[in-house]
Enzyme design. Structure first.
Site, PDB file in Angstrom:
ATOM      1  N   ASP A 144       0.861  -1.187   0.000  1.00 49.89           N
ATOM      2  CA  ASP A 144       0.000   0.000   0.000  1.00 49.89           C
ATOM      3  C   ASP A 144       0.892   1.230   0.000  1.00 49.89           C
ATOM      4  O   ASP A 144       1.259   1.766   1.044  1.00 49.89           O
ATOM      5  CB  ASP A 144      -0.919  -0.014   1.220  1.00 49.89           C
ATOM      6  CG  ASP A 144      -2.047   0.991   1.103  1.00 49.89           C
ATOM      7  OD1 ASP A 144      -2.067   1.755   0.114  1.00 49.89           O
ATOM      8  OD2 ASP A 144      -2.912   1.022   1.997  1.00 49.89           O
ATOM      9  N   ILE A 145       1.274   1.662  -1.207  1.00 54.48           N
ATOM     10  CA  ILE A 145       2.239   2.758  -1.342  1.00 54.48           C
ATOM     11  C   ILE A 145       1.608   4.014  -1.935  1.00 54.48           C
ATOM     12  O   ILE A 145       2.173   5.098  -1.837  1.00 54.48           O
ATOM     13  CB  ILE A 145       3.453   2.323  -2.176  1.00 54.48           C
ATOM     14  CG1 ILE A 145       3.058   2.002  -3.611  1.00 54.48           C
ATOM     15  CG2 ILE A 145       4.144   1.126  -1.525  1.00 54.48           C
ATOM     16  CD1 ILE A 145       4.238   1.740  -4.549  1.00 54.48           C
ATOM     17  N   LYS A 146       0.461   3.877  -2.591  1.00 48.88           N
ATOM     18  CA  LYS A 146      -0.295   5.001  -3.172  1.00 48.88           C
ATOM     19  C   LYS A 146       0.594   5.967  -3.945  1.00 48.88           C
ATOM     20  O   LYS A 146       0.496   7.183  -3.803  1.00 48.88           O
ATOM     21  CB  LYS A 146      -1.079   5.743  -2.085  1.00 48.88           C
ATOM     22  CG  LYS A 146      -2.176   4.897  -1.451  1.00 48.88           C
ATOM     23  CD  LYS A 146      -2.996   5.716  -0.462  1.00 48.88           C
ATOM     24  CE  LYS A 146      -4.144   4.902   0.114  1.00 48.88           C
ATOM     25  NZ  LYS A 146      -3.675   3.862   1.059  1.00 48.88           N
ATOM     26  N   ARG A 147       1.446   5.423  -4.790  1.00 48.36           N
ATOM     27  CA  ARG A 147       2.332   6.274  -5.577  1.00 48.36           C
ATOM     28  C   ARG A 147       1.606   6.798  -6.810  1.00 48.36           C
ATOM     29  O   ARG A 147       0.700   6.145  -7.332  1.00 48.36           O
ATOM     30  CB  ARG A 147       3.576   5.494  -6.002  1.00 48.36           C
ATOM     31  CG  ARG A 147       4.444   5.008  -4.859  1.00 48.36           C
ATOM     32  CD  ARG A 147       5.045   6.162  -4.062  1.00 48.36           C
ATOM     33  NE  ARG A 147       6.146   5.712  -3.222  1.00 48.36           N
ATOM     34  CZ  ARG A 147       6.064   5.527  -1.904  1.00 48.36           C
ATOM     35  NH1 ARG A 147       4.940   5.750  -1.283  1.00 48.36           N
ATOM     36  NH2 ARG A 147       7.118   5.129  -1.217  1.00 48.36           N
ATOM     37  N   THR A 190      -0.642  -0.196  -4.626  1.00 49.40           N
ATOM     38  CA  THR A 190      -1.723   0.758  -4.853  1.00 49.40           C
ATOM     39  C   THR A 190      -1.157   1.982  -5.566  1.00 49.40           C
ATOM     40  O   THR A 190      -0.032   2.410  -5.306  1.00 49.40           O
ATOM     41  CB  THR A 190      -2.384   1.179  -3.528  1.00 49.40           C
ATOM     42  OG1 THR A 190      -1.380   1.666  -2.618  1.00 49.40           O
ATOM     43  CG2 THR A 190      -3.105   0.001  -2.897  1.00 49.40           C
TER      44      THR A 190
END
Length: 305
Positions: A103-106, A140
């Site tokens: 879950d890194i939301k880059r 993500t």
């Protein structure tokens, strides 16, 4: 990798992903005290405590669940020792046969997005060798810079047979400030959902695409619409439990085959021992409490089918 995720879900009969999102306040005191005694009041002690905490939860639940989702910010707050704990967690989960969703939301553009994709999903060339960085199975991705930010991830996914989950309609209360805004009479999240389906059409695993979507459990009516827009898209569903999403809210996210969605729970599982319902386990039984919370969540979700 989407095929492995589906295989794991079928094997466990549990469309559940455990969010390994450790705050130091979640870690039982005896684990933290031991780390501080050995390494002092340092970032290294925090990293060691988080790793020990995670390991206990993984060992107690890995036979029940298909996947985990470590949130990288919870590790980054402890600097390099935290990042080391993140990497150890990723590797250990993969050893246990779990699918790992980073879950890194880059979300960036050009070479920056490519570097994120390579670092988390791909391999970097160093001399004659190609080496993996963090080596998650999925990550993500924030799509709000457009295709320039997403395509580098898709390129790496095709090369490595890995996947992404694109933020479409998130579970947080203020998500509507932007995601619900109307464009030509339609909410933005629907337009993003259509784009996810378009990206995914060129990146199919079998029945489902390597390009998934994040849609919060707290918005089931929107989820129903998005399920129709993205029929071949696997949906990662946050917001169950601690954020207010219920089992009844989850049904619209699944397809008729009982697949198509995987539901995340973080605090509800990793902090189960702090809940009155699981108080009998105590701090020393935190991992066993997490195991029971997974069993209860599995039973709760199965009630909707």
């Amino acid at each position: 990798m989407i095929n492995k995720l589906i295989e794991n879900i079928k094997k466990t009969e549990a469309p559940i992903v455990v969010g390994l999102d450790p705050m130091l306040g979640y870690v039982p005191k005896y684990i933290l005290d031991k780390a501080v005694k050995e390494q002092g009041e340092t970032l290294e002690a925090a990293g060691a405590a988080v790793w020990e905490y995670n390991k206990g939860i993984i060992d107690a639940t890995c036979d029940l669940i298909p996947a985990v989702k470590p949130q990288i910010a919870m590790y980054e707050q402890f600097g390099i020792p935290g990042i080391e704990a993140f990497k150890k967690t990723v590797d250990y989960c993969k050893e246990k046969g779990l699918v790992v969703i980073g879950d890194i939301k880059r979300g960036d553009i050009g070479s920056t997005s490519t570097a994120y994709a390579v670092g988390h999903l791909g391999k970097v060339q160093i001399g004659s060798k190609k080496l993996s960085g963090f080596d998650e199975d999925f990550v993500t991705v924030n799509p709000y810079l457009g295709s320039d930010g997403v395509n580098p991830f898709i390129d790496v996914c095709k090369e490595e047979k890995k996947g992404i989950f694109v933020l479409v309609k998130t579970s947080n209360p203020s998500s509507g400030e932007f995601q619900d805004k109307k464009i030509n009479g339609r909410p933005l999240y629907e337009i993003v959902g259509e784009k996810v389906a378009e990206w995914g059409a060129g990146c199919m695993g079998g029945s489902y695409s390597y390009v998934g979507a994040v849609v919060g459990a707290t918005y089931p009516e929107m989820g129903k619409v998005l399920r129709k827009i993205m029929p071949k898209t696997y949906i990662l569903v946050p917001g169950y439990g601690a954020q207010g999403g219920t089992a009844a809210d989850l049904k619209p996210y699944f397809n008729e085959d009982g697949l198509g969605a995987i539901v995340n729970s973080s605090r509800g599982i990793i902090c189960a021992y702090k809940q009155e319902k699981y108080a009998q386990y105590g701090e020393s039984g935190y991992a066993e409490a997490s195991r029971q919370a997974v069993i209860d969540m599995k039973n709760d979700i199965s009630s909707i089918f």
